[in-house]
Design a protein around this motif. Structure first.
Motif, short mmCIF file in Angstrom:
data_model
loop_
_atom_site.label_atom_id
_atom_site.label_comp_id
_atom_site.label_asym_id
_atom_site.label_seq_id
_atom_site.Cartn_x
_atom_site.Cartn_y
_atom_site.Cartn_z
N ARG B 316 1.13 -1.47 0.16
CA ARG B 316 -0.13 0.27 0.21
C ARG B 316 0.62 1.29 0.03
O ARG B 316 0.73 2.05 -0.72
N VAL B 317 2.03 0.82 0.96
CA VAL B 317 2.87 2.58 0.71
C VAL B 317 3.84 2.05 0.06
O VAL B 317 4.25 3.28 -1.29
N GLU B 319 3.39 0.85 -3.81
CA GLU B 319 3.13 0.28 -5.15
C GLU B 319 1.46 1.22 -4.93
O GLU B 319 1.19 1.14 -3.74
N ASP B 320 0.98 2.07 -6.04
CA ASP B 320 -0.45 2.40 -5.85
C ASP B 320 -1.46 1.12 -5.92
O ASP B 320 -2.04 0.58 -6.85
N GLU B 322 -4.06 0.85 -4.41
CA GLU B 322 -5.44 1.36 -3.66
C GLU B 322 -6.19 1.13 -5.59
O GLU B 322 -6.68 0.81 -6.24
N GLU B 357 -10.57 -1.39 3.96
CA GLU B 357 -9.74 -0.09 3.32
C GLU B 357 -10.06 -0.30 2.21
O GLU B 357 -10.34 0.50 1.02
N LEU B 361 -12.55 -1.77 -2.26
CA LEU B 361 -12.56 -1.14 -3.82
C LEU B 361 -12.64 -2.07 -5.39
O LEU B 361 -12.79 -2.04 -6.18
#
Lengths: 438, 450
Positions: B316-317, B319-320, B322, B357, B361
């Motif tokens: 998450r931190v 790579e993109d 989301e 979270e 998605l």
């Protein structure tokens, strides 16, 4: 390797009453992504669960019948003076909407008088439904039931105190052993769990459900009073059922007397707020601190006030950037550690916002313990939209607002204004952040 | 920073002002200690917030709570004639008290050291309890036997006579099904596969799989490998021992020290080779990030702790993730609706909201948070005959919330939480990485799947 920030629109730092209110207000005002970051558990667990607005004036006049009359006259710099009376009213209705039937008192501007575990009477604006039948203004007689293993509430002493204070009814206190509690230092959560789950407990007449066993123990002392008060340990998740069952078996109204820390009414309020946060789609990150920040050049050329670009969250050594458009600081005061002091000075540790204080630390307090203590008013000095100000009277950052006990200029313990200031400033900081974040 | 070199009083002025003669610190307790826990005891202002967060104290009348086990017991111990109270063995090491304390008292560190001292000084080394705990704590030493003959082991473990014997002779509850061994361990699969499919010395992670993903749920470990390779990472699988979590919880600090020494050495070497460390088990990452620096000071301990991540958090931190998940969809009956439980050790790392979270998605996946209660099993704790009932009482709230959620499958990142979830509800339990694999790589990844 470059780290990508976790992105939100509004980021609230601090998970107590002020922070939760700010996050809910921001979400309510239409912000798409609101995140609340909270390090340790908030001081809500120290709190009575009562929502005070103003019990006494800063000069010590009171108890106040109508806090709103006194709000007009608060000194410059008091958080209520900063946000204005209309905002206090809006914030209280917002709170009423969040907690629904779990709280009472919204029908009037006037303060209610709630008997406390010390036998004093406290002026407060909102109180848990569990406390409602216990008000001191009610003239029905009351029996207070204390528990041997909860020495913070000495029921006979509290009853005597209340009578000496001139309450308009007869009040009697008894002390009993709590069925099913076997150790002297059982936690309040143990009492609540026994009653929530109605666990089977041993009584002199055999095994019984914890609720029935407690009723039976009370009945030995009961003289037909129309209401019976217990320390605030009557269940957690199923508190309404517990109270209802006790009332049915006793044939009297049952109420809770708010206690000192750790406090179940505070825990229940926290649960209400966190349920509301989840329902509102607020993202919660807990257990980890915000340890720093970086400013960006996004403020636009020529502006002298900096903007916070992102804050840094420390997850056990991994530094995670969190970026938002607007930030709310709701980290608490000296007890919650949003304000820290050492021998050299008083500081706000995350952003280094200015905390006005005397240079000589011997001027931070006065010898009279209950006197006007300067330290009790330590905190940030904000503008009218709650942006902390620097020594020149300019906002420290264009996109940082502060709410709750991190603000200075008021002594919540003396005024009985802690929860009200948290709700009012949280509401304003959250709403304003939402308005400007686009 | 290890506690062995933490200053005892942060309020003490620096050398210069001390030279001015303004303030002379006083040594209240004369003995020099190997691990100085005095700051923790001093910082406790007795608010009891930890006690109200303790899942054991809420249901177990024999447990005096974390405030006693930590700061109060530490003070009592200043008197030579006080032994550590045996109730310390009732602590499940969920570590919820750590994130409860508003005053940063290192409660779990105090509990770990007290428990270690109790086991060392007060527990008979030939007692059934000691042997049983040693065995449970050293699962990694037994698991290879089971994994060598998985079908036989699974058959024997499933026999009621085995479970009966386990309870009567060892004090391991017969109420639970022992976890089944995989027919092929993750490391066997990895060797057969020939190691990494992606090679990139500038983009490396070292995978700390721990025991469970290796011996019992290799599908989780394989999912991690496939997801990371999808993002272009070279995956290293260094030599490793148990993270130490079950050893801390059983007061076997010497066993933990030996394991930690190996892990720190191997992981530090991987970091030197340019890798960051990721773990798929939330207790393994917790142990390396928090307990190692609190309890040990091998060379590289702090470096390893700072460079270790939860596997999903890392993506998450870095790579993109989301965007990747927002473009992904899953169409698989096994991955539609989940009741998600955030493990206590994930909450303590600030990861409580992460799974929900991210999963919201993904098109086709729904995960419902079942709230913040503890599952109650806490590693080896709920396996002990004497703790079984307490463990199930603690878990009741989670079971009820799982039943209320609109799902008939469970999701979590902790192996023993997943055992408890399955035991209490009968649901099949998935690991978050398996969903990421389904979303990002596909549910039928190539021919290498076994």
């Amino acid at each position: 390797m470059a780290e990508m920030a976790i992105e939100d629109d509004v980021l609230v730092i601090g998970g107590g009453l002020a922070g939760a209110t700010a996050a809910l207000a921001a979400a309510n005002a239409g912000t798409k992504r609101v995140r609340l970051v909270t390090y340790k558990q908030s001081t809500l667990r120290h709190a009575s669960g009562l929502i005070d607005v103003l019990g006494y004036t800063p000069a010590g006049k009171g108890p106040l019948t109508d806090p709103f009359d006194a709000l007009e006259e608060l000194p410059h710099g008091h958080p209520y003076e900063r946000v204005g009376i209309d905002a206090v009213r809006d914030a209280l209705s917002f709170f009423d909407g969040i907690v629904g039937d779990a709280y009472a008192g919204g029908h009037t501007d006037r303060n209610a008088l709630v008997p406390t575990h010390g036998g004093t009477v406290k002026p407060t604006a909102r109180y848990p439904a569990a406390t409602a039948p216990g008000l001191a203004s009610d003239d029905r007689d009351a029996l207070l039931v204390g528990v041997e293993t909860l020495p913070d509430f000495d029921a006979p002493l509290a009853a005597a105190h209340l009578e000496a204070a001139g309450i308009p009814f007869d009040c009697r206190g008894v002390t009993l052993r709590f069925p099913g509690i076997t150790r002297d230092d059982a936690k309040v959560t143990r009492y609540a769990h026994l009653l929530d789950r109605n666990e089977s407990v041993s009584t002199p007449s055999g095994e019984a459900g914890a609720r029935e066993a407690l009723s039976t123990a009370v009945r030995d002392h009961f003289e037909g009073e129309p209401r019976v008060g217990f320390p605030a340990i009557l269940g957690d998740e199923r508190a309404d059922d517990v109270r209802g069952d006790l009332a049915d078996t006793l044939g009297a109204d049952v109420f809770e007397v708010p206690m000192g820390p750790p406090s179940l009414p505070g825990i229940r309020l926290e649960e209400l707020l966190y349920d509301a946060l989840e329902a509102a789609g607020v993202r919660v990150t807990s257990g980890v601190p915000v340890v720093g920040y970086e400013t960006g050049d996004r403020a636009g050329a020529g502006r002298r006030t900096e903007r916070i670009d992102h804050v840094v969250v420390d997850r056990h050594g991994a530094e995670i950037p969190h970026r938002a458009d607007q930030y709310v600081l709701a980290t608490g005061g000296l007890v919650g550690k949003g304000i820290e002091s050492d021998r050299e000075g008083v500081a706000e540790p995350i952003f280094g916002c200015r905390v006005p204080h005397a240079e000589d630390r011997y001027d931070w307090f006065v010898d009279d313990v209950f006197g006007e203590q300067p330290y009790a008013r330590f905190g940030l000095e904000p503008d009218r939209e709650l942006r902390p100000l620097d020594a020149d009277g300019e906002p420290e950052f264009a996109n940082l607002r502060a709410a709750g006990a991190v603000l200075g200029g008021y002594d919540y313990a003396a005024e009985k204004s802690g929860a009200g200031v948290s709700i009012a400033t949280g509401y304003v900081a959250g709403t304003r952040s939402a308005e400007v974040s686009e | 920073m290890s506690n062995t070199d933490r200053p005892t009083d942060e309020g003490v002025p620096d050398e210069q002002s001390r030279d001015d003669g303004e303030f002379e610190p006083i040594q209240v307790f004369p003995e020099a200690e190997e691990m100085d826990l005095r700051p923790g005891a001093d910082d406790c202002y007795k608010c009891s917030t930890c006690d109200t967060n303790c899942p054991v104290a809420e249901v177990d009348d024999e447990f005096p709570g974390p405030k006693f086990q930590g700061p109060e017991q530490w003070r009592l111990k200043r008197q030579d004639d006080h032994d550590i109270d045996e109730s310390v063995m009732k602590c499940s090491n969920c570590m919820r008290c750590d994130s409860a304390c508003p005053s940063e008292v290192p409660l779990s560190q105090m509990h770990n050291t007290a428990r270690g001292e109790y086991v060392e000084e007060n527990m008979t080394k030939l007692s059934r309890e000691y042997l049983r705990n040693r065995m449970l704590a050293n699962y990694r030493r037994l698991a290879p036997l089971g994994a060598a003959f998985p079908r036989t082991a699974n058959f024997v473990m499933g026999l009621s006579i085995t479970k009966w014997l386990g309870e009567k002779t060892m004090g391991i509850t017969s109420e639970r099904e022992l976890p089944a061994f995989a027919t092929e361990t993750f490391r066997e699969w990895w060797r057969k596969r020939g190691g990494p499919a992606v090679h990139d010395e500038n983009n490396r992670i070292a995978y700390f799989h721990g025991c469970y993903a290796n011996y019992n749920t290799p599908e989780v470990a394989k999912a991690l490998v496939r997801v990371y390779e999808q993002f272009g990472y070279e995956v290293l699988v260094p030599e490793q021992h148990c993270s130490g979590t079950p050893m801390f919880a059983n007061g076997m600090l010497e066993d933990a020290r030996r394991s930690a020494e190996t892990n720190v050495r191997e992981l530090a070497a991987a970091i030197d080779d340019g890798a960051d460390v990721v773990a798929s088990c939330s207790s393994c990452s917790m142990s390396i990030r928090q307990e190692y620096p609190e309890l040990f000071d091998f060379e590289g301990t702090d470096e390893v702790a700072t460079n270790t991540w939860d596997a999903v958090e890392y993506l998450r931190v870095h790579e993109d993730l989301e965007a990747a998940l927002a473009d992904a969809s899953v169409d698989d009956g096994r991955f539609e609706e989940f009741a998600y439980h955030a493990p206590c050790h994930a909450r303590n790392q600030g990861l409580d909201g992460q799974t929900i979270e991210l999963l919201e998605l993904i098109d086709g996946v729904e995960a419902h948070d079942v709230g913040d209660s503890c599952s109650g099993i806490s590693g080896t704790y709920g396996w002990k005959e004497e703790n079984y009932e307490t463990s199930m009482k603690i878990g009741k709230e989670m079971f009820e919330h799982m039943a209320d959620a609109d799902a008939t499958a469970g999701l979590t990142e902790c192996p023993t939480c997943s055992m408890q979830m399955e035991h209490g509800t009968g649901y099949e339990i998935t690991h978050t990485l398996e969903i990421l694999e389904a979303a990002l790589v596909g549910t039928n990844p190539t021919a290498e799947s076994t």
